[in-house]
Design a protein around this motif. Structure first.
Motif, PDB file in Angstrom:
ATOM      1  N   GLN A 148       0.806  -1.214   0.000  1.00 14.62           N
ATOM      2  CA  GLN A 148       0.000   0.000   0.000  1.00 14.62           C
ATOM      3  C   GLN A 148       0.846   1.275   0.000  1.00 14.62           C
ATOM      4  OE1 GLN A 148      -3.177   0.354  -0.528  1.00 14.62           O
ATOM      5  NE2 GLN A 148      -3.565  -1.851  -0.631  1.00 14.62           N
ATOM      6  N   THR A 149       1.939   1.287   0.770  1.00 12.26           N
ATOM      7  CA  THR A 149       2.799   2.473   0.770  1.00 12.26           C
ATOM      8  C   THR A 149       3.437   2.666  -0.599  1.00 12.26           C
ATOM      9  OG1 THR A 149       3.279   2.164   3.119  1.00 12.26           O
ATOM     10  CG2 THR A 149       4.742   3.617   1.898  1.00 12.26           C
ATOM     11  N   ALA A 150       3.896   1.562  -1.207  1.00 10.81           N
ATOM     12  CA  ALA A 150       4.486   1.643  -2.547  1.00 10.81           C
ATOM     13  C   ALA A 150       3.453   2.135  -3.555  1.00 10.81           C
ATOM     14  CB  ALA A 150       5.032   0.275  -2.961  1.00 10.81           C
ATOM     15  N   ALA A 151       2.207   1.648  -3.446  1.00 11.83           N
ATOM     16  CA  ALA A 151       1.152   2.090  -4.360  1.00 11.83           C
ATOM     17  C   ALA A 151       0.866   3.576  -4.176  1.00 11.83           C
ATOM     18  CB  ALA A 151      -0.124   1.275  -4.119  1.00 11.83           C
ATOM     19  N   ALA A 152       0.856   4.036  -2.918  1.00 18.56           N
ATOM     20  CA  ALA A 152       0.625   5.457  -2.658  1.00 18.56           C
ATOM     21  C   ALA A 152       1.729   6.308  -3.277  1.00 18.56           C
ATOM     22  CB  ALA A 152       0.532   5.711  -1.154  1.00 18.56           C
ATOM     23  N   ARG A 289       6.000   3.395  11.029  1.00 21.05           N
ATOM     24  CA  ARG A 289       5.458   4.498  11.833  1.00 21.05           C
ATOM     25  C   ARG A 289       4.904   5.573  10.898  1.00 21.05           C
ATOM     26  NH1 ARG A 289       7.829   4.920  16.891  1.00 21.05           N
ATOM     27  NH2 ARG A 289       6.381   6.660  17.217  1.00 21.05           N
ATOM     28  N   HIS A 290       3.810   5.258  10.243  1.00 23.01           N
ATOM     29  CA  HIS A 290       3.290   6.152   9.210  1.00 23.01           C
ATOM     30  C   HIS A 290       2.682   7.433   9.772  1.00 23.01           C
ATOM     31  CE1 HIS A 290       3.044   2.006   7.371  1.00 23.01           C
ATOM     32  NE2 HIS A 290       3.904   2.638   6.599  1.00 23.01           N
ATOM     33  N   GLY A 291       2.301   7.427  11.048  1.00 23.73           N
ATOM     34  CA  GLY A 291       1.788   8.649  11.661  1.00 23.73           C
ATOM     35  C   GLY A 291       2.831   9.756  11.704  1.00 23.73           C
ATOM     36  N   LEU A 292       4.096   9.357  11.849  1.00 27.41           N
ATOM     37  CA  LEU A 292       5.167  10.356  11.849  1.00 27.41           C
ATOM     38  C   LEU A 292       5.293  11.025  10.476  1.00 27.41           C
ATOM     39  CD1 LEU A 292       7.923   8.495  13.909  1.00 27.41           C
ATOM     40  CD2 LEU A 292       6.414  10.334  14.671  1.00 27.41           C
ATOM     41  N   PHE A 293       5.030  10.254   9.412  1.00 29.62           N
ATOM     42  CA  PHE A 293       5.013  10.858   8.081  1.00 29.62           C
ATOM     43  C   PHE A 293       3.996  11.997   8.029  1.00 29.62           C
ATOM     44  CE2 PHE A 293       6.450   6.981   5.309  1.00 29.62           C
ATOM     45  CZ  PHE A 293       7.682   7.014   5.931  1.00 29.62           C
ATOM     46  N   VAL A 294       2.797  11.725   8.574  1.00 26.39           N
ATOM     47  CA  VAL A 294       1.713  12.707   8.521  1.00 26.39           C
ATOM     48  C   VAL A 294       2.114  13.994   9.236  1.00 26.39           C
ATOM     49  CG1 VAL A 294      -0.689  13.174   9.156  1.00 26.39           C
ATOM     50  CG2 VAL A 294      -0.030  10.891   8.349  1.00 26.39           C
ATOM     51  N   VAL A 295       2.650  13.853  10.443  1.00 22.93           N
ATOM     52  CA  VAL A 295       2.960  15.008  11.276  1.00 22.93           C
ATOM     53  C   VAL A 295       4.136  15.814  10.724  1.00 22.93           C
ATOM     54  CG1 VAL A 295       3.787  15.717  13.554  1.00 22.93           C
ATOM     55  CG2 VAL A 295       2.003  13.971  13.358  1.00 22.93           C
ATOM     56  N   PHE A 296       5.243  15.144  10.455  1.00 25.13           N
ATOM     57  CA  PHE A 296       6.429  15.860   9.978  1.00 25.13           C
ATOM     58  C   PHE A 296       6.204  16.455   8.585  1.00 25.13           C
ATOM     59  CE2 PHE A 296       9.062  12.978  12.889  1.00 25.13           C
ATOM     60  CZ  PHE A 296       9.066  13.939  13.886  1.00 25.13           C
ATOM     61  N   GLY A 297       5.472  15.732   7.747  1.00 22.40           N
ATOM     62  CA  GLY A 297       5.203  16.251   6.410  1.00 22.40           C
ATOM     63  C   GLY A 297       4.356  17.509   6.442  1.00 22.40           C
ATOM     64  N   ALA A 298       3.289  17.517   7.267  1.00 21.29           N
ATOM     65  CA  ALA A 298       2.410  18.686   7.354  1.00 21.29           C
ATOM     66  C   ALA A 298       3.140  19.886   7.957  1.00 21.29           C
ATOM     67  CB  ALA A 298       1.175  18.354   8.176  1.00 21.29           C
ATOM     68  N   LEU A 330       5.115  13.590   1.715  1.00 24.12           N
ATOM     69  CA  LEU A 330       5.410  12.712   2.842  1.00 24.12           C
ATOM     70  C   LEU A 330       4.170  12.499   3.705  1.00 24.12           C
ATOM     71  CD1 LEU A 330       7.628  11.154   4.356  1.00 24.12           C
ATOM     72  CD2 LEU A 330       8.055  13.230   5.687  1.00 24.12           C
ATOM     73  N   SER A 331       3.455  13.581   3.975  1.00 23.33           N
ATOM     74  CA  SER A 331       2.235  13.477   4.767  1.00 23.33           C
ATOM     75  C   SER A 331       1.190  12.624   4.049  1.00 23.33           C
ATOM     76  CB  SER A 331       1.678  14.879   5.034  1.00 23.33           C
ATOM     77  OG  SER A 331       0.527  14.824   5.840  1.00 23.33           O
ATOM     78  N   GLY A 332       1.066  12.795   2.742  1.00 21.65           N
ATOM     79  CA  GLY A 332       0.094  12.020   1.974  1.00 21.65           C
ATOM     80  C   GLY A 332       0.399  10.539   1.973  1.00 21.65           C
ATOM     81  N   LEU A 333       1.672  10.166   1.910  1.00 28.72           N
ATOM     82  CA  LEU A 333       2.041   8.757   1.982  1.00 28.72           C
ATOM     83  C   LEU A 333       1.583   8.143   3.299  1.00 28.72           C
ATOM     84  CD1 LEU A 333       5.680   8.506   0.551  1.00 28.72           C
ATOM     85  CD2 LEU A 333       3.552   7.742  -0.503  1.00 28.72           C
ATOM     86  N   GLY A 334       1.783   8.873   4.379  1.00 31.66           N
ATOM     87  CA  GLY A 334       1.365   8.362   5.685  1.00 31.66           C
ATOM     88  C   GLY A 334      -0.139   8.195   5.778  1.00 31.66           C
TER      89      GLY A 334
END
Length: 432
Positions: A148-152, A289-298, A330-334
């Motif tokens: 799923q991450t690769a597809a995103a 830890r995909h939540g970290l992607f969301v936070v750091f990316g935003a 990065l945020s979108g991937l998470g």
């Protein structure tokens, strides 16, 4: 040898492309659609600017699009759980082509009028609301759980290619060939997209699926409310886009910096940053830890938008916009990975409808905020103040919803349950 191996780990993971024919079809179809959409996305606000000369009138396009997006996004989520998702894609793409033809006819008039532009903006918003839940929920079905991450990342790469080529070419087309040519190109692209959608495998609902209803929509909302991790992804994205989405005032920033030639580059710069991250995204498939992607990316997005408002050198502004695009990517991937790895198939369409609101309503409101702020405080102040507020809101939401930061796909109960469901479904299909 080690450097070659490290380079391969940065390259995009192509597993979804190799494992799923439907993913390949959707990827190419989406590239055509995004290219067509961005042609109109640039031409439409430019035409409103030419007709009115008002940043508030351009920003008002977001307000016109908001209600149809909310209503039809929620209904589209329930619809995606109840009908063949391929059929939804075909009909909505055909509707987009009709909207582009209306813009074309208006542009060909001796004196184009303003109100059809807002009507079409509302119509396109309604069609997008109907389509996106069906499209997004297909990914969880056609792509294996661990990909799923690769597809995103691959989907984002597709979007970015269209986002770079579309704005850059649209600026030239509008400048040298006029709005009508841009709208004609848009209509043609959507016709091609309809033909490609017809080649997708059918995606029927479950045999016991309920008809679209307010009760079904409420069921999806209750599920989302019960999941702090999901709430965090929605809230962070809404805040980031509301405070720091100044795209509709790019034409005024270009004028203020005496760089009208850079308008297409401004629209494309964010996608340049995103595509750089996509092309080096191989490492993201190994992160849990995909939540970290969301936070750091935003947060990175907000900082970069704020910096773009401070600089007066056009090249530094473009560099900041590119960094903003990388943060958004990065945020979108998470977000995409968390959604597709944790939400049950029976609720996937309805939750995709809520996702449409989280990543679409924010930009629509952000357009209104940016246009109003530019009219009151100036264009550059609208940029930097929005970026600062974005960072502050992300920090506050992280403190209120800590489970987003601690999310781990290897231990999260919903992610493990979703994996088991997909494995059972795959085994059943193989047995048949």
């Amino acid at each position: 040898m080690a450097s070659r191996r490290n380079g391969r780990t940065l390259l995009p993971d192509l597993s979804p492309w190799r494992s799923s024919r439907d993913f390949r079809l959707l990827w190419v179809q989406g590239l055509v659609t995004f290219f067509s959409s961005f042609m109109a996305m640039i031409a439409l606000p430019l035409q409103i600017k030419e007709l009115t000369g008002s940043p508030l009138a351009v920003g008002a396009m977001g307000a016109v699009e908001l209600v149809p997006l909310v209503v039809f996004g929620l209904y589209g989520g329930a619809l995606a759980d109840a009908v063949d998702r391929r059929r939804v894609l075909q009909l909505t793409e055909a509707g987009m082509a009709v909207m582009a033809v209306i813009l074309l006819v208006n542009a060909l008039l001796p004196e184009p009028t303003l109100w059809p532009l807002y009507v079409v903006a509302a119509g396109v918003s309604a069609l997008a609301g109907l389509q996106r839940p069906a499209l997004d929920s297909l990914m969880a079905r056609i792509v294996p759980h661990d990909q799923q991450t690769a597809a995103a990342a691959l989907n984002a790469l597709r979007w970015q290619l269209g986002a770079i080529a579309g704005p850059a070419l649209a600026g030239l087309v509008v400048a040298y060939a006029g709005h009508a040519t841009a709208y004609a190109t848009t209509a043609l692209g959507f016709v091609v997209s309809v033909l490609m959608c017809s080649r997708l495998s059918p995606a029927p609902p479950a045999h016991d699926a309920d008809k679209p209803s307010l009760r079904g929509i409420a069921e999806g909302a209750r599920y989302a409310w019960s999941r702090p991790v999901l709430l965090g992804t929605y809230a962070v994205d809404l805040a980031a886009m509301f405070f720091a989405f100044p795209n509709t005032i790019f034409p005024f920033l270009a004028d203020e910096l005496d760089a009208e030639w850079s308008l297409g580059l401004m629209y494309a710069a964010g996608s340049v940053g995103s595509i750089v991250l996509s092309l080096t995204s191989g490492w993201t498939s190994r992160v849990r830890r995909h939540g970290l992607f969301v936070v750091f990316g935003a947060a990175g997005w907000g900082l970069a938008i704020a910096a773009a408002g401070w600089f007066t050198n056009i090249w530094l502004v473009l560099l900041c916009l590119a960094f903003a695009g990388a943060g958004d990517m990065l945020s979108g991937l998470g977000r995409s990975t968390i959604w597709n790895q944790t939400i049950p198939e029976s609720l996937r369409g309805r939750l995709a409808g809520i996702e449409v609101l989280s990543y679409s309503v924010g930009p629509q409101l952000g357009q209104v905020r940016a246009g109003a702020a530019a009219g009151w405080t100036g264009t550059r102040a609208a940029f930097w103040s929005g970026g600062v507020l974005c960072v502050a809101s992300v920090g506050l939401l992280t403190a209120v919803l800590p489970k987003l930061v601690t999310y781990d796909a290897a231990t999260d109960e919903d992610a493990l349950r979703r994996r088991a469901q997909k494995e059972e479904t795959a085994a059943a299909e193989a047995a048949i």
